[in-house]
Design a protein around this motif. Structure first.
Motif, PDB file in Angstrom:
ATOM      1  N   ARG A 174      48.638  46.136  29.524  1.00  0.00           N
ATOM      2  CA  ARG A 174      47.610  45.897  28.521  1.00  0.00           C
ATOM      3  C   ARG A 174      47.900  44.632  27.730  1.00  0.00           C
ATOM      4  O   ARG A 174      49.060  44.367  27.369  1.00  0.00           O
ATOM      5  CB  ARG A 174      47.536  47.091  27.567  1.00  0.00           C
ATOM      6  CG  ARG A 174      47.014  48.347  28.240  1.00  0.00           C
ATOM      7  CD  ARG A 174      47.245  49.560  27.383  1.00  0.00           C
ATOM      8  NE  ARG A 174      48.675  49.800  27.190  1.00  0.00           N
ATOM      9  CZ  ARG A 174      49.169  50.866  26.577  1.00  0.00           C
ATOM     10  NH1 ARG A 174      48.370  51.770  26.069  1.00  0.00           N
ATOM     11  NH2 ARG A 174      50.471  51.019  26.452  1.00  0.00           N
TER      12      ARG A 174
ATOM     13  N   PHE B 243      47.651  44.183  37.481  1.00  0.00           N
ATOM     14  CA  PHE B 243      47.812  45.270  38.449  1.00  0.00           C
ATOM     15  C   PHE B 243      49.202  45.248  39.084  1.00  0.00           C
ATOM     16  O   PHE B 243      49.745  46.301  39.435  1.00  0.00           O
ATOM     17  CB  PHE B 243      46.719  45.189  39.502  1.00  0.00           C
ATOM     18  CG  PHE B 243      45.352  45.504  38.950  1.00  0.00           C
ATOM     19  CD1 PHE B 243      45.060  46.771  38.479  1.00  0.00           C
ATOM     20  CD2 PHE B 243      44.379  44.526  38.876  1.00  0.00           C
ATOM     21  CE1 PHE B 243      43.806  47.068  37.954  1.00  0.00           C
ATOM     22  CE2 PHE B 243      43.124  44.817  38.354  1.00  0.00           C
ATOM     23  CZ  PHE B 243      42.836  46.091  37.889  1.00  0.00           C
TER      24      PHE B 243
ATOM     25  N   PRO C  51      38.660  53.266  33.568  1.00  0.00           N
ATOM     26  CA  PRO C  51      38.093  52.145  32.816  1.00  0.00           C
ATOM     27  C   PRO C  51      38.418  52.315  31.334  1.00  0.00           C
ATOM     28  O   PRO C  51      38.239  53.404  30.777  1.00  0.00           O
ATOM     29  CB  PRO C  51      36.589  52.258  33.077  1.00  0.00           C
ATOM     30  CG  PRO C  51      36.480  53.035  34.349  1.00  0.00           C
ATOM     31  CD  PRO C  51      37.628  53.999  34.335  1.00  0.00           C
ATOM     32  N   ASP C  52      38.890  51.236  30.707  1.00  0.00           N
ATOM     33  CA  ASP C  52      39.362  51.371  29.321  1.00  0.00           C
ATOM     34  C   ASP C  52      38.806  50.301  28.395  1.00  0.00           C
ATOM     35  O   ASP C  52      39.362  50.013  27.346  1.00  0.00           O
ATOM     36  CB  ASP C  52      40.888  51.337  29.273  1.00  0.00           C
ATOM     37  CG  ASP C  52      41.457  49.985  29.674  1.00  0.00           C
ATOM     38  OD1 ASP C  52      40.751  49.226  30.389  1.00  0.00           O
ATOM     39  OD2 ASP C  52      42.594  49.677  29.288  1.00  0.00           O
TER      40      ASP C  52
ATOM     41  N   LEU D 285      33.323  49.644  39.144  1.00  0.00           N
ATOM     42  CA  LEU D 285      34.498  49.932  38.322  1.00  0.00           C
ATOM     43  C   LEU D 285      35.595  50.441  39.254  1.00  0.00           C
ATOM     44  O   LEU D 285      35.644  51.640  39.573  1.00  0.00           O
ATOM     45  CB  LEU D 285      34.162  50.961  37.244  1.00  0.00           C
ATOM     46  CG  LEU D 285      33.133  50.519  36.199  1.00  0.00           C
ATOM     47  CD1 LEU D 285      32.785  51.665  35.260  1.00  0.00           C
ATOM     48  CD2 LEU D 285      33.641  49.317  35.399  1.00  0.00           C
TER      49      LEU D 285
ATOM     50  N   VAL E 140      44.105  54.225  37.369  1.00  0.00           N
ATOM     51  CA  VAL E 140      43.812  54.244  35.935  1.00  0.00           C
ATOM     52  C   VAL E 140      42.322  54.504  35.739  1.00  0.00           C
ATOM     53  O   VAL E 140      41.566  54.618  36.708  1.00  0.00           O
ATOM     54  CB  VAL E 140      44.223  52.919  35.243  1.00  0.00           C
ATOM     55  CG1 VAL E 140      45.725  52.733  35.280  1.00  0.00           C
ATOM     56  CG2 VAL E 140      43.520  51.723  35.889  1.00  0.00           C
TER      57      VAL E 140
ATOM     58  N   TRP F 299      43.281  51.939  41.350  1.00  0.00           N
ATOM     59  CA  TRP F 299      44.578  51.495  40.839  1.00  0.00           C
ATOM     60  C   TRP F 299      45.286  52.598  40.052  1.00  0.00           C
ATOM     61  O   TRP F 299      46.317  52.361  39.439  1.00  0.00           O
ATOM     62  CB  TRP F 299      44.398  50.256  39.963  1.00  0.00           C
ATOM     63  CG  TRP F 299      43.872  49.071  40.722  1.00  0.00           C
ATOM     64  CD1 TRP F 299      42.574  48.689  40.856  1.00  0.00           C
ATOM     65  CD2 TRP F 299      44.639  48.108  41.451  1.00  0.00           C
ATOM     66  NE1 TRP F 299      42.476  47.557  41.616  1.00  0.00           N
ATOM     67  CE2 TRP F 299      43.726  47.174  42.000  1.00  0.00           C
ATOM     68  CE3 TRP F 299      46.003  47.952  41.695  1.00  0.00           C
ATOM     69  CZ2 TRP F 299      44.141  46.097  42.774  1.00  0.00           C
ATOM     70  CZ3 TRP F 299      46.417  46.874  42.476  1.00  0.00           C
ATOM     71  CH2 TRP F 299      45.493  45.959  43.005  1.00  0.00           C
TER      72      TRP F 299
ATOM     73  N   GLY G   8      37.086  40.971  36.871  1.00  0.00           N
ATOM     74  CA  GLY G   8      37.853  42.032  36.235  1.00  0.00           C
ATOM     75  C   GLY G   8      39.233  41.572  35.805  1.00  0.00           C
ATOM     76  O   GLY G   8      39.487  40.374  35.646  1.00  0.00           O
TER      77      GLY G   8
ATOM     78  N   GLY H 122      35.210  45.948  37.212  1.00  0.00           N
ATOM     79  CA  GLY H 122      36.165  46.387  36.208  1.00  0.00           C
ATOM     80  C   GLY H 122      35.773  45.927  34.822  1.00  0.00           C
ATOM     81  O   GLY H 122      34.662  46.174  34.336  1.00  0.00           O
TER      82      GLY H 122
ATOM     83  N   ALA I 200      35.110  54.575  42.874  1.00  0.00           N
ATOM     84  CA  ALA I 200      35.251  53.115  42.778  1.00  0.00           C
ATOM     85  C   ALA I 200      34.208  52.397  43.619  1.00  0.00           C
ATOM     86  O   ALA I 200      34.420  51.278  44.093  1.00  0.00           O
ATOM     87  CB  ALA I 200      36.662  52.670  43.164  1.00  0.00           C
TER      88      ALA I 200
ATOM     89  N   GLU J 190      38.792  50.836  38.856  1.00  0.00           N
ATOM     90  CA  GLU J 190      40.043  51.227  38.217  1.00  0.00           C
ATOM     91  C   GLU J 190      40.707  52.451  38.850  1.00  0.00           C
ATOM     92  O   GLU J 190      41.942  52.539  38.927  1.00  0.00           O
ATOM     93  CB  GLU J 190      39.810  51.486  36.719  1.00  0.00           C
ATOM     94  CG  GLU J 190      39.648  50.232  35.878  1.00  0.00           C
ATOM     95  CD  GLU J 190      38.233  49.670  35.881  1.00  0.00           C
ATOM     96  OE1 GLU J 190      37.967  48.716  35.131  1.00  0.00           O
ATOM     97  OE2 GLU J 190      37.388  50.186  36.653  1.00  0.00           O
TER      98      GLU J 190
END
Length: 277
Positions: free
Chosen positions: A82, A72, A157-158, A148, A155, A153, A66, A126, A181, A150
């Protein structure tokens, strides 16, 4: 072929592109260079006229753990995690510029005109799982770990995971996996529809299937790939009709039929001008 030091390495033999994530010391975690390499690899494959099938795997102890931990850490400090587009132009490497770079890195593979087979071992978490979700077929080791994380954290999944996962496991199972998760091993992944098949040696199984695909009429394989990607039932039926018109009677289709009747291996021609317009 990509340079040996690249984050993603690939070679092609007999129409089979062997694509390997190449950051084994970090479990192939996704950093800026990896995103760039994924985008560039998809663009290179798209331009390869002899491409028939793609096998996607990771070097070392896992498929892909991931997003890199540095991202992170940036999240925890309130910084933008990002990846930027400063060193890559979307128009140059393909993909919808409205998508994020992570979405383009994942979707560049299913948008290729040929099947993509993922061979998953070790962690696929992730962004790594989202990359595997985008493949047409997933061979997964029983000891693989998929999930996944995310939400842990803070957030979501994007990298297209919120759209790809429900199509495989259903919206309720996808929601449960993402919200909690929760991670699943290869055996459970197969049970819930996340894995196509559980095998002890995913890469060997993926390569065996790739050789079978590469021996088929390449025009028919590409037409089928387009048909399977149709966004709706009606558009899929239209794609079927178009595929039949394009492939039937073309040189490679006639060669496939002749080889079957004569009980010999077919000899196909790749490149433009083989399928009917």
């Amino acid at each position: 072929m990509s340079e040996p030091a690249a984050r993603v390495e690939w070679t092609m033999t007999g129409g089979i592109a062997d694509v390997r994530l190449n950051r084994p010391e970090k479990l192939n975690a996704l950093d800026d260079e990896m995103f760039t390499a994924l985008l560039r690899t998809a663009a290179e494959l798209r331009a390869a006229p002899d491409l028939r099938v793609v096998v996607l795997s990771g070097r070392g102890r896992g498929f892909c753990a991931g997003l890199d931990l540095n991202a992170f850490r940036a999240l925890a400090e309130g910084r933008d995690f990002r990846p930027a587009d400063s060193d890559v132009r979307a128009a140059e490497l393909g993909g919808d510029p409205e998508l994020t770079r992570g979405q383009r890195a994942v979707l560049g593979f299913p948008n290729l005109p040929v099947p993509v087979i993922a061979a998953v071992h070790g962690p696929a978490l992730g962004g790594g799982l989202q990359l595997a979700l985008a493949a047409h077929i997933r061979f997964v080791a029983p000891t693989a770990m998929l999930g996944l994380p995310e939400m842990g954290w803070g957030v979501v999944p994007d990298m297209a995971g919120t759209q790809l996962l429900p199509r495989l496991v259903g919206p309720d199972v996808a929601a449960e996996m993402i919200l909690t998760a929760r991670r699943v091993d290869g055996t459970e992944a197969a049970r819930i529809g996340l894995a196509t098949r559980v095998v002890d040696e995913p890469l060997a199984a993926a390569m065996e299937l790739a050789r079978t695909v590469a021996a088929r009429n390449p025009d028919a394989v590409r037409a089928l790939t387009t048909t399977l990607a149709a966004p709706s039932f009606a558009e899929g039926l239209a794609a079927e009709r178009a595929a039949l018109r394009t492939v039937t009677g073309a040189p490679n289709q006639r060669e496939a039929a002749a080889a079957a009747l004569e009980k010999r291996d077919p000899v196909f021609v790749t490149g433009a001008g083989n399928a009917r317009s």
